[in-house]
Scaffold this active site. Sequence first.
Site, short mmCIF file in Angstrom:
data_model
loop_
_atom_site.label_atom_id
_atom_site.label_comp_id
_atom_site.label_asym_id
_atom_site.label_seq_id
_atom_site.Cartn_x
_atom_site.Cartn_y
_atom_site.Cartn_z
N GLN A 183 18.37 56.00 100.73
CA GLN A 183 19.81 56.25 100.67
C GLN A 183 20.41 55.57 99.44
O GLN A 183 21.01 54.50 99.54
CB GLN A 183 20.46 55.72 101.95
CG GLN A 183 21.91 56.04 102.11
CD GLN A 183 22.13 57.44 102.58
OE1 GLN A 183 21.40 57.96 103.40
NE2 GLN A 183 23.15 58.08 102.05
N PHE A 184 20.25 56.17 98.27
CA PHE A 184 20.76 55.55 97.04
C PHE A 184 22.27 55.38 97.06
O PHE A 184 22.83 54.51 96.39
CB PHE A 184 20.32 56.34 95.80
CG PHE A 184 21.09 57.60 95.55
CD1 PHE A 184 22.20 57.59 94.72
CD2 PHE A 184 20.71 58.80 96.13
CE1 PHE A 184 22.92 58.75 94.48
CE2 PHE A 184 21.41 59.96 95.90
CZ PHE A 184 22.53 59.94 95.07
N THR A 185 22.98 56.18 97.87
CA THR A 185 24.44 56.10 97.88
C THR A 185 24.97 54.78 98.45
O THR A 185 26.15 54.49 98.31
CB THR A 185 25.05 57.29 98.65
OG1 THR A 185 24.59 57.26 100.00
CG2 THR A 185 24.69 58.61 98.00
#
Length: 146
Positions: A78-80
């Site tokens: 989950q890079f966000t």
Amino acid sequence: MRVVLQRSKEAKVEVDGKAVGSIEKGFVLLVGITHSDELEDVKYLAEKIAHLRVFEDENGKMNQSILDSGGAILSISQFTLYGDTRKGRRPNFMNAAKPDQAKELYDQFNILLRDQGLTVETGIFGAMMDVHLINDGPVTLILDSK
């Protein structure tokens, strides 16, 4: 490294309408990696998550770890989690690690969880995913290796 941990009754992740990972009772982990993260960050959070006491014991107290309760993990990259929303109206993702670095540390994180005896299901790194879960409690925690 940041992890949003959600205690769940059941969860699954789909890519292109097909389930690629699913669990019953356990944790859904949304895992974010930043540029400065190293193996020590990964080790710290894998150990912390395996032994975090957020499952109820026979007296209804959050006193058992996922290892004690026999739960499983659904781990989702989950890079966000490293989106910066302080300026403007669109998040800036410059604090997220580049995909090659992030994938290596994310894979190592899942290996370390498995090495502790946990069942770990995952999504597909970099794919658009639909995550379904029934949050138990709800119990949601944010963990950061820094």
